[in-house]
Design an enzyme around this catalytic site. Structure first.
Site, PDB file in Angstrom:
ATOM      1  N   GLN A 192       0.794  -1.222   0.000  1.00  0.00           N
ATOM      2  CA  GLN A 192       0.000   0.000   0.000  1.00  0.00           C
ATOM      3  C   GLN A 192       0.829   1.275   0.000  1.00  0.00           C
ATOM      4  O   GLN A 192       0.299   2.344  -0.284  1.00  0.00           O
ATOM      5  CB  GLN A 192      -0.940  -0.003   1.200  1.00  0.00           C
ATOM      6  CG  GLN A 192      -1.970  -1.120   1.150  1.00  0.00           C
ATOM      7  CD  GLN A 192      -2.847  -1.171   2.377  1.00  0.00           C
ATOM      8  OE1 GLN A 192      -2.585  -1.913   3.309  1.00  0.00           O
ATOM      9  NE2 GLN A 192      -3.899  -0.370   2.399  1.00  0.00           N
TER      10      GLN A 192
ATOM     11  N   ARG B 186       4.358   0.993  12.431  1.00  0.00           N
ATOM     12  CA  ARG B 186       4.020  -0.371  12.069  1.00  0.00           C
ATOM     13  C   ARG B 186       4.020  -0.484  10.544  1.00  0.00           C
ATOM     14  O   ARG B 186       3.341   0.282   9.858  1.00  0.00           O
ATOM     15  CB  ARG B 186       2.652  -0.741  12.638  1.00  0.00           C
ATOM     16  CG  ARG B 186       2.190  -2.136  12.277  1.00  0.00           C
ATOM     17  CD  ARG B 186       0.878  -2.481  12.988  1.00  0.00           C
ATOM     18  NE  ARG B 186       0.380  -3.789  12.557  1.00  0.00           N
ATOM     19  CZ  ARG B 186      -0.612  -3.971  11.689  1.00  0.00           C
ATOM     20  NH1 ARG B 186      -1.251  -2.923  11.171  1.00  0.00           N
ATOM     21  NH2 ARG B 186      -0.994  -5.177  11.350  1.00  0.00           N
TER      22      ARG B 186
ATOM     23  N   HIS C 210       1.000  -9.255   5.112  1.00  0.00           N
ATOM     24  CA  HIS C 210      -0.126  -8.330   5.008  1.00  0.00           C
ATOM     25  C   HIS C 210      -0.872  -8.592   3.693  1.00  0.00           C
ATOM     26  O   HIS C 210      -1.208  -7.671   2.953  1.00  0.00           O
ATOM     27  CB  HIS C 210       0.373  -6.882   5.070  1.00  0.00           C
ATOM     28  CG  HIS C 210      -0.692  -5.899   5.467  1.00  0.00           C
ATOM     29  ND1 HIS C 210      -0.691  -5.234   6.666  1.00  0.00           N
ATOM     30  CD2 HIS C 210      -1.797  -5.475   4.825  1.00  0.00           C
ATOM     31  CE1 HIS C 210      -1.741  -4.427   6.747  1.00  0.00           C
ATOM     32  NE2 HIS C 210      -2.428  -4.556   5.623  1.00  0.00           N
TER      33      HIS C 210
ATOM     34  N   GLU D 106      -4.728  -9.145  10.147  1.00  0.00           N
ATOM     35  CA  GLU D 106      -6.130  -9.525   9.905  1.00  0.00           C
ATOM     36  C   GLU D 106      -6.228 -10.943   9.349  1.00  0.00           C
ATOM     37  O   GLU D 106      -6.778 -11.183   8.275  1.00  0.00           O
ATOM     38  CB  GLU D 106      -6.805  -8.511   8.980  1.00  0.00           C
ATOM     39  CG  GLU D 106      -6.945  -7.134   9.616  1.00  0.00           C
ATOM     40  CD  GLU D 106      -7.739  -6.149   8.782  1.00  0.00           C
ATOM     41  OE1 GLU D 106      -8.145  -6.505   7.656  1.00  0.00           O
ATOM     42  OE2 GLU D 106      -7.965  -5.015   9.247  1.00  0.00           O
TER      43      GLU D 106
ATOM     44  N   ASN E  72      -7.261  -4.824  15.006  1.00  0.00           N
ATOM     45  CA  ASN E  72      -7.669  -3.735  14.128  1.00  0.00           C
ATOM     46  C   ASN E  72      -9.144  -3.476  14.374  1.00  0.00           C
ATOM     47  O   ASN E  72      -9.957  -4.405  14.290  1.00  0.00           O
ATOM     48  CB  ASN E  72      -7.447  -4.083  12.658  1.00  0.00           C
ATOM     49  CG  ASN E  72      -5.978  -4.235  12.309  1.00  0.00           C
ATOM     50  OD1 ASN E  72      -5.099  -3.985  13.130  1.00  0.00           O
ATOM     51  ND2 ASN E  72      -5.696  -4.670  11.095  1.00  0.00           N
TER      52      ASN E  72
ATOM     53  N   TYR F 157     -12.372  -0.581  13.649  1.00  0.00           N
ATOM     54  CA  TYR F 157     -12.825   0.634  12.991  1.00  0.00           C
ATOM     55  C   TYR F 157     -14.229   1.037  13.403  1.00  0.00           C
ATOM     56  O   TYR F 157     -14.530   2.225  13.497  1.00  0.00           O
ATOM     57  CB  TYR F 157     -12.774   0.457  11.474  1.00  0.00           C
ATOM     58  CG  TYR F 157     -11.370   0.403  10.922  1.00  0.00           C
ATOM     59  CD1 TYR F 157     -10.716   1.556  10.508  1.00  0.00           C
ATOM     60  CD2 TYR F 157     -10.690  -0.805  10.841  1.00  0.00           C
ATOM     61  CE1 TYR F 157      -9.426   1.512  10.012  1.00  0.00           C
ATOM     62  CE2 TYR F 157      -9.387  -0.868  10.346  1.00  0.00           C
ATOM     63  CZ  TYR F 157      -8.762   0.295   9.935  1.00  0.00           C
ATOM     64  OH  TYR F 157      -7.476   0.251   9.468  1.00  0.00           O
TER      65      TYR F 157
ATOM     66  N   GLU G  74      -4.627  -1.003  14.227  1.00  0.00           N
ATOM     67  CA  GLU G  74      -5.234  -0.108  13.245  1.00  0.00           C
ATOM     68  C   GLU G  74      -6.521   0.465  13.806  1.00  0.00           C
ATOM     69  O   GLU G  74      -7.349  -0.268  14.352  1.00  0.00           O
ATOM     70  CB  GLU G  74      -5.557  -0.834  11.929  1.00  0.00           C
ATOM     71  CG  GLU G  74      -4.343  -1.290  11.143  1.00  0.00           C
ATOM     72  CD  GLU G  74      -4.726  -1.939   9.819  1.00  0.00           C
ATOM     73  OE1 GLU G  74      -5.867  -1.706   9.355  1.00  0.00           O
ATOM     74  OE2 GLU G  74      -3.903  -2.686   9.264  1.00  0.00           O
TER      75      GLU G  74
ATOM     76  N   TRP H 103      -4.504   4.135  11.650  1.00  0.00           N
ATOM     77  CA  TRP H 103      -4.406   3.785  10.234  1.00  0.00           C
ATOM     78  C   TRP H 103      -4.980   4.964   9.467  1.00  0.00           C
ATOM     79  O   TRP H 103      -6.126   5.327   9.674  1.00  0.00           O
ATOM     80  CB  TRP H 103      -5.215   2.527   9.903  1.00  0.00           C
ATOM     81  CG  TRP H 103      -5.034   2.159   8.451  1.00  0.00           C
ATOM     82  CD1 TRP H 103      -5.835   2.525   7.403  1.00  0.00           C
ATOM     83  CD2 TRP H 103      -3.972   1.394   7.895  1.00  0.00           C
ATOM     84  NE1 TRP H 103      -5.345   2.033   6.237  1.00  0.00           N
ATOM     85  CE2 TRP H 103      -4.195   1.332   6.499  1.00  0.00           C
ATOM     86  CE3 TRP H 103      -2.850   0.770   8.426  1.00  0.00           C
ATOM     87  CZ2 TRP H 103      -3.341   0.656   5.635  1.00  0.00           C
ATOM     88  CZ3 TRP H 103      -2.008   0.102   7.568  1.00  0.00           C
ATOM     89  CH2 TRP H 103      -2.243   0.045   6.193  1.00  0.00           C
TER      90      TRP H 103
END
Length: 499
Positions: free
Chosen positions: A52, A108, A152, A198, A338, A340, A386, A433
């Site tokens: 990414q 990270r 990842h 994840e 992680n 959100y 994240e 993140w």
């Protein structure tokens, strides 16, 4: 907030029962905190991942990963790719300086398997080795802890082509050899290793929904895939867990006594609340937790899958041998989470339905996630790896830089971490993140999560700090008290807008 068929007063009581918080805590009103309210060894940082941020996908000996092939086949946002991304491969010194200026205590990132070991096995690529050594050394020079993820999502395409990647147990040997190379080459400076990012999303999105590489599907949820089978998500989950356990065993036996570092595993965790207080919805909520988190964390803590998963999956899910179970149990020094958003769960005959909640309720959700790990899994050390807010890139730099919503999001969620700490959760760190506006795996360049804006129209991809970067920097450098509820929202406005 969905209408649960309850009068407003009863709805508020129901909300409070779900959260176990006061009204003021639910909406983050009047909660003040500073960096000094967190333990001295609690670490704050931010993150990215190799595909990414790095770009340079075929440079200096790197070979294609499954993500290179997936994006070049046109499956992300009408053909967008990470071929350039943020050009972190060439701009890492500039970015680390920006991290230091922001005040990050940790960064990270992930290692690209095919940049370090082209084709997935064989000799180490000197250019790849040099890049990661340079990045790690640069971080340490500026006093920033490197937290490294081994995988990842970017599997060497050669291993996918040769034997089907994570579907075949042959992957265990190749992954452990790759992990061994990383521990050996970088472990004298890297103290925090995460085997998988994840790990629960790889079987769900790669082998069930077909939304990520290798784009295989089960017959129930597939996105028009041409390949896949009902048992594949369970086989992949099984193999990734065994790969983690094998890598962790290697690290703990061979490297930890000398390097004194830590190794763990990362999962994506929502906070689920029952849509109603019926028995069916309560059971569905627990089932959702078991399938999203327990599927992977239960084997690490208890040595086996949750009973509800084994019952529902039947013959599709492999069994652990006694040796595998013993190897899995306790195979981590920490868990990465992680998180959100939160959601409501309503019982259905096939799968739990999730309805996203409002932002203020989401903030309380992170507290609950951390307390869930404390109460259900024995309070292991947990890093929030994240946490971030998606915004849509609209081409207006001034609007992108003034990300007041992200500032509010971060204030609230960091406050919720503090709540969990004060309630006894063994939380060790928080990472936003993402540090830059990276290539998002599901949204390409339409989505932005970064603290820093990357100008895609500038040939040098110049970085600009957003309001969120300024706020985070102020917090990290201990410049005053932060108020979760600061801003124009009043108690009355919050009550009327969210209830």
């Amino acid at each position: 907030m969905p209408n649960l068929g309850l009068p407003r007063g009863q709805l508020l009581i129901f909300l409070l029962q779900l959260t176990s918080l006061s009204v003021l805590q639910v909406y983050g009103i009047g909660i003040n905190y500073s960096r000094d309210d967190f333990p001295a060894d609690f670490v704050f940082g931010s993150g990215t991942s190799a595909y990414q941020v790095e770009g340079a996908p075929f440079e200096d000996g790197k070979t294609p990963s499954t993500w290179d092939i997936f994006t070049h086949d046109g499956y992300v946002n009408n053909g967008e790719t990470g071929d350039i991304a943020c050009d972190g491969y060439h701009k890492y010194k500039e970015d680390v300086k920006l991290m230091a200026d922001t005040g990050l205590e940790a960064y990270r990132f992930s290692i690209s398997w095919t940049r370090l070991i082209p084709n997935g096995r064989g000799p180490i690529n000197p250019k790849g080795l040099q890049f990661y050594n340079n990045l790690i050394n640069e971080l340490i020079t500026w006093g920033i802890q490197p937290h490294v993820t081994l995988f990842h999502g970017d599997l060497p395409q050669s291993l996918e082509d040769e034997y089907g990647g994570w579907l075949d147990k042959k992957i265990l040997k190749d992954f452990v050899v790759y992990a061994d190379a990383c521990f050996r080459e970088f472990g004298d400076r890297v103290m925090h290793w995460t085997t998988f990012n994840e790990i629960n999303m790889l079987p769900m999105l790669g082998y069930d929904a077909g939304m990520m590489p290798p784009r295989r599907c089960s017959s129930f949820y597939g996105m028009n895939c041409t390949q896949g089978a009902l048992d594949e998500p369970y086989r992949v989950a099984h193999n990734t867990l065994l790969a983690h356990a094998s890598a962790a065993k290697l690290y703990k036996q061979k490297y930890k006594p000398v390097q004194h570092g830590f190794i763990g595993l990362n999962v994506l965790a929502f906070w689920f609340s029952p849509y109603t207080i019926t028995t069916e919805d309560l059971l569905a909520t627990q089932r959702a937790n078991d399938f999203y988190v327990g599927w992977f964390v239960n084997p690490l803590v208890k040595g086996d899958y949750p009973d509800v998963i084994k019952k529902n999956a039947g013959k599709k899910i492999p069994s652990f041998t006694k040796t595998e179970s013993l190897r899995l149990k306790g195979s981590f020094d920490f868990l990465g989470v992680n998180h959100y958003a939160s959601g409501y769960v309503k019982d259905q005959t096939i799968n739990p339905a999730v309805e996203t909640r409002d932002l203020m309720a989401d903030m309380a959700g992170l507290t609950h996630v951390l307390e869930y790990f404390k109460d259900v899994y024995g309070n292991p050390p947990v890093y929030i790896h994240e946490n971030g807010l998606r915004t849509v890139r609209n081409g207006s730099m001034s609007e992108e830089l003034n990300d007041a919503a992200r500032v509010k999001y971060m204030r609230g969620f960091i406050g919720s971490v503090l709540d969990a700490l004060r309630n006894g959760a063994n939380t060790k760190g928080y990472f936003t993140w993402s540090f830059l506006d990276v290539f998002e795996l599901l949204g390409g360049y339409d989505s932005a999560y970064g603290l820093h804006y990357v100008d895609l129209n500038d040939k040098d991809l110049k970085r600009y700090p957003k309001s969120s970067a300024t706020w985070y920097s102020s917090f990290l450098k201990k410049r005053g008290i932060q108020s979760v509820g600061q801003g124009k929202d009043s108690v009355s406005e919050l009550f009327h807008s969210h209830l």
